[in-house]
Design a protein around this motif. Structure first.
Motif, PDB file in Angstrom:
ATOM      1  N   UNK A 103      19.499  23.066  59.299  1.00 26.99           N
ATOM      2  CA  UNK A 103      20.163  23.040  58.000  1.00 26.99           C
ATOM      3  C   UNK A 103      19.731  21.806  57.206  1.00 26.99           C
ATOM      4  N   UNK A 104      19.685  20.664  57.883  1.00 31.32           N
ATOM      5  CA  UNK A 104      19.292  19.410  57.215  1.00 31.32           C
ATOM      6  C   UNK A 104      17.871  19.511  56.675  1.00 31.32           C
ATOM      7  N   UNK A 105      16.993  20.181  57.425  1.00 39.72           N
ATOM      8  CA  UNK A 105      15.601  20.310  56.998  1.00 39.72           C
ATOM      9  C   UNK A 105      15.435  21.310  55.856  1.00 39.72           C
ATOM     10  N   UNK A 106      16.289  22.339  55.824  1.00 42.08           N
ATOM     11  CA  UNK A 106      16.128  23.418  54.846  1.00 42.08           C
ATOM     12  C   UNK A 106      17.032  23.270  53.627  1.00 42.08           C
ATOM     13  N   UNK A 107      18.059  22.423  53.702  1.00 47.03           N
ATOM     14  CA  UNK A 107      19.031  22.329  52.611  1.00 47.03           C
ATOM     15  C   UNK A 107      18.377  21.789  51.345  1.00 47.03           C
ATOM     16  N   UNK A 108      18.687  22.387  50.215  1.00 45.90           N
ATOM     17  CA  UNK A 108      18.126  21.889  48.951  1.00 45.90           C
ATOM     18  C   UNK A 108      18.745  20.549  48.560  1.00 45.90           C
ATOM     19  N   UNK A 109      18.084  19.849  47.673  1.00 51.96           N
ATOM     20  CA  UNK A 109      18.636  18.587  47.176  1.00 51.96           C
ATOM     21  C   UNK A 109      19.992  18.851  46.524  1.00 51.96           C
ATOM     22  N   UNK A 110      20.917  17.965  46.794  1.00 53.85           N
ATOM     23  CA  UNK A 110      22.244  18.128  46.222  1.00 53.85           C
ATOM     24  C   UNK A 110      23.098  19.154  46.941  1.00 53.85           C
ATOM     25  N   UNK A 111      22.757  19.445  48.208  1.00 55.95           N
ATOM     26  CA  UNK A 111      23.540  20.410  48.999  1.00 55.95           C
ATOM     27  C   UNK A 111      25.001  19.952  49.055  1.00 55.95           C
ATOM     28  N   UNK A 112      25.899  20.837  48.686  1.00 51.96           N
ATOM     29  CA  UNK A 112      27.326  20.503  48.568  1.00 51.96           C
ATOM     30  C   UNK A 112      28.043  20.779  49.877  1.00 51.96           C
ATOM     31  N   UNK A 113      28.485  19.728  50.562  1.00 53.88           N
ATOM     32  CA  UNK A 113      29.182  19.896  51.838  1.00 53.88           C
ATOM     33  C   UNK A 113      30.674  20.116  51.641  1.00 53.88           C
ATOM     34  N   UNK A 114      31.122  20.181  50.384  1.00 57.00           N
ATOM     35  CA  UNK A 114      32.547  20.381  50.113  1.00 57.00           C
ATOM     36  C   UNK A 114      32.870  21.824  49.721  1.00 57.00           C
ATOM     37  N   UNK A 115      31.854  22.694  49.775  1.00 56.95           N
ATOM     38  CA  UNK A 115      32.093  24.097  49.464  1.00 56.95           C
ATOM     39  C   UNK A 115      32.951  24.747  50.538  1.00 56.95           C
ATOM     40  N   UNK A 116      33.801  25.666  50.110  1.00 59.81           N
ATOM     41  CA  UNK A 116      34.669  26.375  51.044  1.00 59.81           C
ATOM     42  C   UNK A 116      33.926  27.596  51.589  1.00 59.81           C
ATOM     43  N   UNK A 117      34.049  27.820  52.902  1.00 57.57           N
ATOM     44  CA  UNK A 117      33.392  28.949  53.569  1.00 57.57           C
ATOM     45  C   UNK A 117      34.452  29.806  54.247  1.00 57.57           C
ATOM     46  N   UNK A 118      34.395  31.104  54.005  1.00 53.00           N
ATOM     47  CA  UNK A 118      35.346  32.022  54.640  1.00 53.00           C
ATOM     48  C   UNK A 118      34.859  32.341  56.058  1.00 53.00           C
ATOM     49  N   UNK A 119      35.314  31.548  57.020  1.00 53.33           N
ATOM     50  CA  UNK A 119      34.819  31.711  58.392  1.00 53.33           C
ATOM     51  C   UNK A 119      35.349  32.975  59.052  1.00 53.33           C
ATOM     52  N   UNK A 120      36.312  33.632  58.410  1.00 53.71           N
ATOM     53  CA  UNK A 120      36.834  34.884  58.972  1.00 53.71           C
ATOM     54  C   UNK A 120      35.940  36.076  58.656  1.00 53.71           C
ATOM     55  N   UNK A 121      34.889  35.849  57.879  1.00 53.97           N
ATOM     56  CA  UNK A 121      33.990  36.944  57.508  1.00 53.97           C
ATOM     57  C   UNK A 121      33.207  37.461  58.706  1.00 53.97           C
ATOM     58  N   UNK A 122      32.902  36.544  59.661  1.00 53.75           N
ATOM     59  CA  UNK A 122      32.107  36.905  60.830  1.00 53.75           C
ATOM     60  C   UNK A 122      32.860  36.583  62.112  1.00 53.75           C
ATOM     61  N   UNK A 123      32.458  37.270  63.191  1.00 51.22           N
ATOM     62  CA  UNK A 123      32.938  36.964  64.535  1.00 51.22           C
ATOM     63  C   UNK A 123      31.716  36.745  65.430  1.00 51.22           C
ATOM     64  N   UNK A 124      31.933  36.103  66.552  1.00 51.81           N
ATOM     65  CA  UNK A 124      30.865  35.930  67.542  1.00 51.81           C
ATOM     66  C   UNK A 124      31.221  36.794  68.737  1.00 51.81           C
ATOM     67  N   UNK A 125      30.483  37.867  68.909  1.00 50.48           N
ATOM     68  CA  UNK A 125      30.813  38.875  69.912  1.00 50.48           C
ATOM     69  C   UNK A 125      29.848  38.804  71.093  1.00 50.48           C
ATOM     70  N   UNK A 126      30.393  38.719  72.291  1.00 46.70           N
ATOM     71  CA  UNK A 126      29.568  38.709  73.499  1.00 46.70           C
ATOM     72  C   UNK A 126      29.066  40.119  73.786  1.00 46.70           C
ATOM     73  N   UNK A 127      27.787  40.231  74.155  1.00 40.39           N
ATOM     74  CA  UNK A 127      27.213  41.537  74.482  1.00 40.39           C
ATOM     75  C   UNK A 127      27.168  41.706  75.997  1.00 40.39           C
ATOM     76  N   UNK A 128      27.920  42.656  76.551  1.00 41.64           N
ATOM     77  CA  UNK A 128      27.910  42.851  78.006  1.00 41.64           C
ATOM     78  C   UNK A 128      26.598  43.405  78.526  1.00 41.64           C
TER      79      UNK A 128
END
Length: 464
Positions: A103-128
């Motif tokens: 992320x640090x290498x790819x982030x554009x100049x002025x990357x805003x770390x105060x933006x709100x992210x809806x973390x409920x949009x995704x889940x991390x699912x284990x694949x059996x």
């Protein structure tokens, strides 16, 4: 969740476990009872405390941390020195660092770390059930929720390379970071997929969707099983320089392709092609030899056609029956050799005989007249030709047919069938392939009345 909290919170919590502020650290320290290792552990703790302070400063100042080299080096050193440190979740720390570095290498100049992210949009699912393409991603530029990342934590080297070399969107990487290092939710060294929350727990649905994405790019999802054993042929098969082996040139090429193949299912089909050629050649060789060089008539050609105008299984059974009657080695018929290979499967190779019975039922191997299912113990040397013909033929059918009513042999059912496990593979490896190899090489190398033509030409009339 605020972006900067996604970047730092879980990482700070995980690394805290390696400082003197952690109960687990102090418990481990007390058990060392080695002054040198204790002193070294304190130094490592102080080192991580300094790194954590720098991360906390970046978090407070609302900036992207710019240098993770010290943390990466610390992870490497600590793994070597204190591999037995309890519940360390070091893999998750390394994975977070890999993502943040990206992320640090790819982030554009002025990357805003105060933006709100809806973390409920995704889940991390284990694949059996593991997908062979260990790491994969798809980003939908128009709808982020249709994107996903497939990751395999069991191989961090490959996963880190995947993250580093691919242009995965920062948004998707932030969602992935939010799911790693969560308190009281350690990740196992297995395969996970970051996917929209509505699919959480729906493993079959998730697998099918991801599989189609992978296949669409020309990659594969199955784990192939390689068969690398060289042909096991009796030492009595002596190739005689000057014998007319050129009549088998097409077959020799197929055997070359067979040796070149590594996948066990592809190899079996190459062998079957040889058998298929021989089983239809067998009645023609019989007619050619019976004719003894005399001119062929129209009736002879009609009889030749009638000989091969039979079902494939019937032709195969006639061919195998002829094989079983000849000597494999001096004093031992092929029927005896083949039967002994079959009986050696249990218990020597397959401990659970019911798995063999179930495999025969799935393949629909049955008696000729009563159509009763044949089980392992039902097979005898006297009736082996019909049983063996069915086994060869129905293995072939299970590969080339994909009917709902038939057993379909894929790499999944070969290796991890729900009922019989890897029984189909073991039968293929330890019985079918070695036996067919013996038959094929015998028929090519040893002059015989089954597949060797006596003459290179058919006579249509007498010239004198």
């Amino acid at each position: 969740m605020i972006t900067k909290d996604i970047l730092y919170n879980n990482l700070l919590r995980l690394t805290r476990e390696f400082t003197i502020d952690s109960v687990s650290f102090n418990t481990y320290f007390d058990l060392l009872q080695n002054a040198t290792r204790e002193d070294h552990l304190i130094l490592m703790s102080e080192r991580i405390s300094g790194i954590r302070h720098e991360l906390e400063t970046s978090h407070t100042n609302n900036v992207l941390h710019e240098n993770f080299e010290d943390l990466i080096n610390w992870i490497s050193d600590f793994r070597v020195a204190y591999l037995d440190f309890p519940n360390h979740r070091m893999d998750e720390i390394e994975l977070i660092v890999s993502i943040l570095t990206k992320i640090e290498a790819e982030a554009p100049d002025g990357f805003d770390v105060l933006l709100d992210v809806n973390v409920d949009l995704f889940c991390l699912n284990s694949l059996p059930k593991v997908i062979a393409e260990r790491n994969f991603y798809f980003v939908d530029q128009n709808n982020l929720s249709e994107s996903f990342i497939l990751i395999d934590i069991s191989d961090l080297t490959a996963l880190n390379a995947f993250i580093t070399t691919n242009q995965i969107s920062i948004q998707l990487l932030l969602h992935l970071t939010s799911k790693i290092g969560i308190a009281n939710s350690p990740l196992n060294p297995s395969q996970y997929v970051l996917i929209k929350t509505q699919l959480n727990g729906k493993n079959a649905l998730i697998r099918s969707c991801i599989s189609l994405h992978i296949l669409k790019t020309g990659k594969h999802i199955h784990t192939a099983h390689e068969y690398l054993t060289r042909p096991s042929i009796s030492p009595q098969r002596l190739i005689r320089i000057g014998d007319n082996y050129q009549q088998f040139n097409d077959t020799i090429i197929i055997l070359s392709e067979y040796n070149h193949q590594r996948d066990i299912l592809d190899k079996y089909m190459r062998l079957y092609h040889v058998v298929e050629n021989f089983m239809f050649k067998y009645p023609l060789v019989g007619m050619e030899r019976t004719n003894g060089g005399k001119p062929f008539s129209i009736r002879d050609f009609q009889r030749m056609y009638n000989k091969i105008d039979v079902s494939e299984l019937s032709a195969l059974n006639d061919f195998i029956r002829a094989i079983t009657k000849i000597d494999y080695t001096t004093g031992t018929k092929f029927s005896s050799f083949l039967f002994s290979k079959w009986t050696a499967l249990h218990p020597g190779v397959i401990a659970n005989k019911s798995h063999l019975d179930r495999l025969l039922a799935l393949l629909k191997v049955e008696t000729k007249k009563t159509k009763k299912q044949i089980k392992f113990d039902d097979v005898s040397e006297n009736s082996f030709d019909y049983f063996f013909s069915q086994l060869i033929y129905y293995y072939r059918n299970s590969l080339v047919h994909n009917r709902e009513t038939e057993f379909h042999l894929t790499h999944d059912t070969l290796l991890t069938h729900d009922i019989i496990g890897d029984t189909a593979k073991l039968v293929l490896e330890h019985f079918l392939i070695p036996c067919i190899e013996e038959i094929v090489f015998f028929l090519i190398i040893e002059q015989n009345p089954i597949v060797w033509y006596d003459k290179s030409k058919l006579t249509l009339w007498n010239e004198a």
